[in-house]
Design an enzyme around this catalytic site. Sequence first.
Site, short mmCIF file in Angstrom:
data_model
loop_
_atom_site.label_atom_id
_atom_site.label_comp_id
_atom_site.label_asym_id
_atom_site.label_seq_id
_atom_site.Cartn_x
_atom_site.Cartn_y
_atom_site.Cartn_z
N GLU A 56 -12.65 2.65 -0.63
CA GLU A 56 -11.78 3.63 -1.28
C GLU A 56 -11.48 3.30 -2.75
OE1 GLU A 56 -9.79 0.49 0.84
OE2 GLU A 56 -10.91 2.08 1.77
N HIS A 93 -6.53 -5.91 3.22
CA HIS A 93 -5.37 -5.24 3.81
C HIS A 93 -4.68 -6.21 4.75
CE1 HIS A 93 -6.48 -0.99 2.79
NE2 HIS A 93 -7.69 -1.50 2.78
N ASP A 152 0.87 -1.17 0.00
CA ASP A 152 0.00 0.00 0.00
C ASP A 152 0.91 1.23 0.00
OD1 ASP A 152 -1.70 2.19 0.93
OD2 ASP A 152 -3.13 0.64 1.55
N ILE A 153 0.66 2.18 -0.89
CA ILE A 153 1.53 3.37 -0.95
C ILE A 153 1.17 4.41 0.11
CG2 ILE A 153 2.21 3.07 -3.35
CD1 ILE A 153 0.22 5.36 -4.00
N HIS A 181 -10.41 -5.95 -2.09
CA HIS A 181 -9.05 -6.09 -1.62
C HIS A 181 -9.00 -6.36 -0.13
CE1 HIS A 181 -10.01 -1.78 -1.48
NE2 HIS A 181 -9.12 -1.64 -0.52
#
Length: 131
Positions: free
Chosen positions: A88, A95, A29-30, A93
């Site tokens: 988002e 995390h 994750d950026i 997805h």
Amino acid sequence: MATIFSKIIAGEIPCYKIAESDKYFAFLDINPVSKGHTLVVPKQETDYIFDIEDDTLGGMMVFAKKVAKAIEKSIKCTRVGVAVMGLEVPHAHIHLIPIIKESDMYFCNPKLKLTTEEFQEIAASIRDFLN
């Protein structure tokens, strides 16, 4: 229109890739809440995780487990927390977040600001523990 995650999977947008299979993709994750915060996505674009076919969802969790075990070996943490929110980006997805305490998973915490070199080192370290 393809999501940002589909563009990452296709190589149209760069990422710090951790792992890939024929059905799943994992990358850092950026905007991480902790070092090693990784996203696991299905390659098939589906907005809501509970709309994914059962076999694919089960496979996604097994793939995430493999990545989480590599994170545990690479990043100092007590556990790897798992979160699914999906608001988002309209692409399901998971995390995977290395944590020492529960508050390490709070998404309202300030995001880490890491350099390109730090992201590259973290990704390489996690990849070293895959397989």
